[in-house]
Write a protein that holds these residues in place. Structure first.
Motif, short mmCIF file in Angstrom:
data_model
loop_
_atom_site.label_atom_id
_atom_site.label_comp_id
_atom_site.label_asym_id
_atom_site.label_seq_id
_atom_site.Cartn_x
_atom_site.Cartn_y
_atom_site.Cartn_z
N GLY A 1 25.60 -49.28 -1.93
CA GLY A 1 26.69 -48.59 -1.31
C GLY A 1 26.38 -47.03 -0.84
N ARG A 2 25.14 -46.38 -2.16
CA ARG A 2 25.20 -44.88 -1.51
C ARG A 2 23.67 -44.56 -0.96
NH1 ARG A 2 26.68 -43.28 -7.47
NH2 ARG A 2 29.13 -43.77 -7.85
N LEU A 3 23.24 -45.61 0.18
CA LEU A 3 22.28 -46.13 0.36
C LEU A 3 22.07 -46.49 1.78
CD1 LEU A 3 18.91 -45.65 0.20
CD2 LEU A 3 18.61 -47.44 -1.00
N ALA A 4 21.48 -45.41 3.02
CA ALA A 4 21.88 -46.62 4.49
C ALA A 4 20.39 -45.80 4.76
CB ALA A 4 22.64 -45.86 5.01
N SER A 5 20.23 -46.05 5.95
CA SER A 5 18.73 -46.06 7.17
C SER A 5 19.07 -44.12 7.60
CB SER A 5 18.60 -47.09 7.87
OG SER A 5 18.04 -46.87 8.73
N SER A 6 17.43 -44.07 7.27
CA SER A 6 17.73 -42.66 8.25
C SER A 6 17.00 -42.32 9.96
CB SER A 6 16.71 -41.82 7.76
OG SER A 6 15.60 -41.96 7.74
N ARG A 7 17.42 -44.26 9.83
CA ARG A 7 16.49 -44.32 11.44
C ARG A 7 17.84 -44.27 12.40
NH1 ARG A 7 11.35 -44.80 11.52
NH2 ARG A 7 10.54 -44.18 9.45
N THR A 8 18.84 -44.24 12.09
CA THR A 8 20.19 -45.24 12.49
C THR A 8 21.68 -43.91 12.01
OG1 THR A 8 21.25 -46.71 11.85
CG2 THR A 8 20.21 -47.23 13.23
N THR A 9 22.42 -43.91 13.24
CA THR A 9 23.77 -42.80 12.75
C THR A 9 25.04 -43.76 12.06
OG1 THR A 9 24.48 -43.51 14.67
CG2 THR A 9 23.68 -40.89 14.60
N GLU A 10 24.53 -44.86 11.87
CA GLU A 10 25.33 -45.66 11.19
C GLU A 10 25.58 -45.74 10.09
OE1 GLU A 10 23.91 -49.81 10.72
OE2 GLU A 10 23.90 -50.05 12.68
N PHE A 11 24.53 -44.15 9.16
CA PHE A 11 25.07 -44.32 7.44
C PHE A 11 26.37 -43.55 7.27
CE2 PHE A 11 22.69 -40.69 10.15
CZ PHE A 11 24.14 -39.24 9.29
N GLU A 12 26.75 -42.56 9.20
CA GLU A 12 28.22 -42.20 8.58
C GLU A 12 29.40 -43.20 8.25
OE1 GLU A 12 31.10 -39.65 12.04
OE2 GLU A 12 29.28 -40.43 12.33
N GLN A 13 29.49 -44.21 8.89
CA GLN A 13 30.42 -44.85 9.22
C GLN A 13 30.48 -45.76 6.99
OE1 GLN A 13 28.25 -45.74 11.76
NE2 GLN A 13 29.86 -44.59 13.04
N VAL A 14 28.92 -46.26 6.79
CA VAL A 14 28.48 -46.94 5.37
C VAL A 14 28.98 -45.69 4.70
CG1 VAL A 14 26.75 -46.79 3.44
CG2 VAL A 14 26.58 -47.73 5.87
N PHE A 15 28.40 -43.66 4.82
CA PHE A 15 29.29 -43.03 3.82
C PHE A 15 30.92 -43.05 3.35
CE2 PHE A 15 24.32 -42.19 3.50
CZ PHE A 15 24.45 -43.42 2.99
N SER A 16 31.37 -43.31 5.06
CA SER A 16 32.34 -43.27 5.59
C SER A 16 33.43 -44.06 4.49
CB SER A 16 32.89 -42.65 6.39
OG SER A 16 34.06 -42.96 6.52
N ARG A 17 33.30 -45.39 4.27
CA ARG A 17 34.20 -46.02 3.65
C ARG A 17 33.57 -46.06 2.44
NH1 ARG A 17 32.10 -49.44 7.91
NH2 ARG A 17 30.12 -49.92 6.70
N ALA A 18 33.09 -45.45 2.13
CA ALA A 18 32.02 -45.38 -0.27
C ALA A 18 32.56 -44.06 -0.30
CB ALA A 18 30.59 -45.28 -0.87
N THR A 19 32.84 -43.07 0.60
CA THR A 19 33.88 -42.50 0.20
C THR A 19 35.53 -41.83 0.54
OG1 THR A 19 33.69 -40.77 2.36
CG2 THR A 19 32.10 -41.22 0.28
N GLU A 20 35.92 -43.13 1.22
CA GLU A 20 37.13 -43.83 1.19
C GLU A 20 37.72 -42.31 2.70
OE1 GLU A 20 39.75 -44.23 -1.87
OE2 GLU A 20 38.87 -45.60 -2.41
N GLY A 21 36.58 -42.31 3.80
CA GLY A 21 36.90 -41.19 4.45
C GLY A 21 37.09 -39.68 3.98
#
Length: 764
Positions: free
Chosen positions: A603-623
């Motif tokens: 849940g703390r690892l995302a792709s560096s090729r797209t900006t989807e990491f923003e949504q993934v990490f926002s959910r992981a930190t509860e915004g």
């Protein structure tokens, strides 16, 4: 002359500063072997001669029954292209001709034939009487071919002469009919100034030579600098294996991939067992395979074992028409993979290859070296590749070694002079192969400086931007870090002595030596290789300076590390974990397994090729977002990362291609501090302190070096391209050859051979 074969093109300098030697050996049948050699005029007696042509001369060839007294022939049309400017064009193609070779006068065309008139310049005309046909005059005639549409493949040079006859001598002016016969083959009829026959050439074959090839041929290092390159085998596809009676394996035929691949083989325990079977009437196999089992085997034991088999094989006359295939796995490095992993040759197998290569050269056709990767397709491909004496099979594809010039394929060559200092610098900005090894003047050391004999140097994205001309501001000399041996210490340096193994920040590390501020050096930890040590300074100093000095990262805080599979990324992840922070990371999906090895949860690892990491990490930190961002990206990725930074957070930018204004960031993202940095801003004193702190963490086990992918500095363009395409994991390093300074006795086996003699002379 019956035939003449050119071995290498000879382009004379304008001042003619070259020695030429002609040797003619007689024979009882009247045929004479001829060889033409040359070497620079200033060469000493020890410098070898380069052979340019070999041929056979036959006496008594009758003159041709033709003449060119009617000139120009009836119906011939003058060639419209002017001779003026011809030699400038030839020079641009790599053929630089001096005054003696510029005697072309007139050219006509009759059908497909060219009619050429040429004469020796006055300065050399008197020399014409000393030749059957002056070589400069004959060469000049062929320049008329360049007046036609230039060949796309490059300059055309003589390759083979056949049926050459001479019926007169001493001509200083000639008329010539050139008759093209297709595929670069032309015939020549040469007459004197009044049209009487002088010479005839039944066939002259021309071959294209590129400008790069000409430059390589005429380079001072052209004759000696070659390297091995693995290329796909010329044969297309693998043949079916021969019948089982033709194949035998020394060992278990049911293992090693034979059975799974469906290759029919007969197994024997060893060569003695096979010989015993022959005594009992079994047929002699065409091919015998000796698999090398290198597991838990000492190199010397393995080589000695194979040597015993090789000797027994040669001693058994019944194997005279058979071949012994020595089969290894991973003994040679063929190529790096797309994900950046490089083959690491098996030491035992490599030793066996060295032995069997010698056997191949001494007994051609009796031995084959094959290296496989263990896949079924590779075993099936073996039979189709046995026309080669050495080959490797990877994924069913056959690769063979070929010699290529060091100056080809993007390989860098040091400037002439074995002891001349040099360094790598940008020669043609804007492309990743625009680097060269250039001479460097050795400057005296100033107070507090140290001269380091570089053995390895780290490559950074800063170097890539420097070559491409994209670095903002002055990037300085290429090569910011490295590891090596202290060669000299300047005034005021008490911490280091000549011979110390050191690492740190250097000025111009891409070369045999570099100067460093002693405050930015440290001794290498025991057990580290130079490649490991060169991979540490910039990445760990950058991560330490960013997270500790600038961001002030505290235990319990969260940090986002972009490009976590890169050098700085891996260093930052380790440091953040040591500081007790919660780590979020991005990396290309193919590199996720590497990042997970550091304990980064899914849940703390995302792709560096797209900006989807923003949504993934926002959910992981509860915004809530993260406290610190260590960034190296650009464009929309920076914007997405800024949105992830919580109020009171710190955004530290180590990238160079998209630097934002700190005040504008503060206005757009209230409470977020933004700081772009370069590690050199810390200054020598602080860099030395950080380097000392990092080494303590390495010694305690809190940190470990990142993975390293290394290239020799001669292959620097390849390394820069690899880094620029972000194919690397960890750190990219260039190795620099160490000077050989040992004293004592050296044993050169095969010292009377060609290569052995060259090695011995070089050592002396």
């Amino acid at each position: 002359m019956e035939e003449l074969t050119l071995q290498a093109p000879l382009v004379l300098p304008e001042d003619g500063a070259v020695q030429v030697q002609l040797s003619i050996d007689g024979a009882e049948d009247g045929r004479r072997a001829l060889r033409v050699y040359s070497r620079p005029e200033e060469a000493d007696a020890e410098q070898p001669w380069t052979v340019h042509a070999t041929g056979v001369v036959v006496a008594g060839v009758p003159a041709g029954g033709w003449d060119l007294r009617v000139w120009p022939p009836v119906g011939a049309e003058a060639v419209a292209v002017a001779v003026d400017g011809l030699y400038e064009r030839l020079s641009g193609a790599g053929l630089a001709y001096g005054p003696a070779f510029r005697g072309l006068r007139e050219v006509w065309k009759q059908g497909e034939d060219l009619l050429v008139e040429a004469a020796l310049p006055e300065a050399v005309a008197e020399d014409g009487a000393g030749f059957g046909l002056h070589p400069a005059l004959l060469d000049t005639v062929l320049h008329a071919l360049a007046l036609q549409e230039p060949a796309a493949e490059g300059a055309m040079l003589p390759f083979m002469w056949t049926g050459v006859s001479l019926s007169a001598v001493g001509a200083s002016a000639v008329r010539v009919r050139l008759t093209p016969r297709g595929s670069g083959d032309i015939g020549l009829r040469v007459a004197d100034a009044v049209g009487e026959p002088v010479a005839e050439v039944e066939s002259l074959v021309l071959r294209p030579v590129s400008t790069a090839d000409l430059a390589a041929v005429n380079s001072p290092t052209a004759e000696s600098l070659f390297r091995t390159e693995w290329v796909p085998a010329p044969t297309a596809g693998a043949k079916e294996p021969v019948e089982s009676a033709g194949w035998a394996v020394l060992g278990d035929a049911g293992s090693g991939g034979w059975r799974d691949a469906g290759v029919p083989v007969t197994g024997y325990a060893d060569l003695a067992a096979l010989t015993a079977a022959l005594d009992d009437g079994s047929p002699v196999p065409d091919t015998v395979v000796l698999p090398l089992r290198s597991t838990d085997t000492e190199v010397t034991d393995a080589v000695a074992g194979v040597l015993a088999v090789v000797r027994a094989w040669l001693a058994e006359r019944r194997f005279a028409e058979s071949r012994l295939v020595v089969l290894t796995s991973g003994a040679v490095e063929v190529a790096s993979t797309e994900d950046g992993a490089r083959e690491v040759p098996d030491l035992v197998g490599a030793g066996v290859w060295g032995l069997v290569r010698s056997a191949i050269s001494e007994h051609p056709g009796r031995f084959v070296l094959a290296d496989v990767d263990g896949e079924e397709a590779s075993f099936r491909a073996l039979a189709g590749a046995l026309g080669e004496s050495q080959f490797a099979v990877r994924g069913g594809a056959v690769w063979v070694p070929r010699l290529v010039r060091m100056a080809s394929g993007g390989v860098l060559v040091p400037p002439p002079g074995a002891d001349s200092p040099w360094r790598m610098e940008v020669a043609a900005q804007g492309r990743l192969d625009g680097v060269a090894l250039v001479p460097q003047e050795s400057r005296p050391l100033e107070r507090g400086q140290v001269r380091v004999g570089v053995r390895a140097a780290g490559v950074n994205f800063r170097d890539v931007l420097n070559v491409l001309g994209m670095y903002p501001g002055d990037a300085g000399q290429m090569g910011l870090e490295g590891a090596g041996v202290v060669l000299e210490v300047g005034p005021g340096v008490a911490d280091f002595a000549v011979g110390d193994r050191v690492m740190g920040l250097l000025d111009g590390a891409f070369g045999p030596s570099a100067v460093a501020d002693a405050r930015m050096l440290a001794r290498m930890p025991s057990g580290w290789s130079f490649e490991q040590a060169a991979s540490v300074p910039v990445v760990f100093l950058t991560a330490y300076y960013a997270l500790v000095d600038l961001a002030g990262l505290q235990a319990g805080e969260s940090v986002l590390v972009h490009a976590a599979a890169g050098g700085v990324g891996m260093a930052a992840v380790q440091l953040a974990q040591h500081l007790g922070a919660e780590v979020f990371a991005t990396a290309s999906q193919a590199k996720w397994p590497v990042v997970r090895e550091f304990g980064i949860a899914a849940g703390r690892l995302a792709s560096s090729r797209t900006t989807e990491f923003e949504q993934v990490f926002s959910r992981a930190t509860e915004g809530a977002g993260v406290h610190v961002v260590l960034d190296c990206l650009a464009g929309e990725f920076v914007d997405a990362s800024l949105r992830l930074t919580r109020p009171g957070g710190r955004f530290v930018e180590m990238g160079k291609t998209d630097i934002r204004d700190a005040e504008e960031v503060a206005a757009a993202y209230p409470g977020v501090s933004y700081q772009a940095f370069d590690v050199m801003e810390a200054g020598p004193e602080r860099i030395g302190e950080m380097l000392g702190a990092l080494l303590e963490l390495f010694e305690s086990g809190a940190l470990r070096p990142v993975p390293v992918t290394s290239w020799e500095i001669a292959r620097a363009p390849e390394a820069l391209r690899f880094l620029g395409q972000a194919k690397h994991v960890g750190k990219v390093v260039l190795t620099v050859p160490a000077p050989w300074r040992e004293r004592g006795t050296v044993l050169v086996t095969g010292g009377t051979g060609g290569l052995g003699a060259v090695v011995a002379r070089h050592l002396v």
